[in-house]
Design a protein around this motif. Structure first.
Motif, PDB file in Angstrom:
ATOM      1  N   GLU A  96      -5.335  62.666 -54.249  1.00  0.00           N
ATOM      2  CA  GLU A  96      -6.287  63.149 -53.242  1.00  0.00           C
ATOM      3  C   GLU A  96      -7.673  63.324 -53.849  1.00  0.00           C
ATOM      4  N   LEU A  97      -8.669  62.797 -53.151  1.00  0.00           N
ATOM      5  CA  LEU A  97     -10.066  62.997 -53.511  1.00  0.00           C
ATOM      6  C   LEU A  97     -10.569  64.196 -52.724  1.00  0.00           C
ATOM      7  N   THR A  98     -11.112  65.187 -53.428  1.00  0.00           N
ATOM      8  CA  THR A  98     -11.668  66.364 -52.772  1.00  0.00           C
ATOM      9  C   THR A  98     -13.173  66.384 -52.984  1.00  0.00           C
ATOM     10  N   ILE A  99     -13.909  66.448 -51.880  1.00  0.00           N
ATOM     11  CA  ILE A  99     -15.364  66.531 -51.910  1.00  0.00           C
ATOM     12  C   ILE A  99     -15.754  67.805 -51.178  1.00  0.00           C
ATOM     13  N   LYS A 100     -16.519  68.663 -51.818  1.00  0.00           N
ATOM     14  CA  LYS A 100     -16.982  69.896 -51.192  1.00  0.00           C
ATOM     15  C   LYS A 100     -18.192  69.579 -50.311  1.00  0.00           C
TER      16      LYS A 100
END
Length: 109
Positions: free
Chosen positions: A19-23
């Motif tokens: 999973e790619l998490t971008i804030k």
């Protein structure tokens, strides 16, 4: 040189367990204040206008560079609405020869 995940997607960007998490808070400097998918994508492009420009354009280890982010606007009619179109161009680089657009073949880290 290549760019890091954080340079492209923001200080808090991570990849874990597929999973790619971008804030979203990392995208506010690009003008993001909402959560519409099209606004998030546009803010990623705008954020990377400077990150992927300049010296990175001639860096052979960079897999993506911003070729142009036009200031020119064109009025277009889409359906029954008049809207403004802003052209954005990015280049994606692959080792030669390559017959197909395969993201896994992009140069760089």
């Amino acid at each position: 040189m290549g760019l890091t995940l954080q340079q492209i997607f923001g200080t808090n960007a991570t990849i874990a367990n597929g999973e790619l998490t971008i804030k979203l808070s990392d995208l506010t400097s690009a003008g993001l204040s909402g959560t519409k998918p099209s606004s998030i994508f546009a803010s990623l492009l705008k954020r990377n206008k400077s990150t992927l420009g300049g010296d990175i354009i001639n860096d052979p280890t960079a897999g993506v560079s911003a070729a142009s982010f036009e200031n020119g606007r064109t009025f277009v009619t889409r359906g029954t609405e008049t809207q403004i179109s802003v052209p954005v161009t990015f280049n994606i680089y692959f080792a030669a020869p390559s017959d197909d657009f395969d993201p896994d073949d992009t140069v760089g880290s």
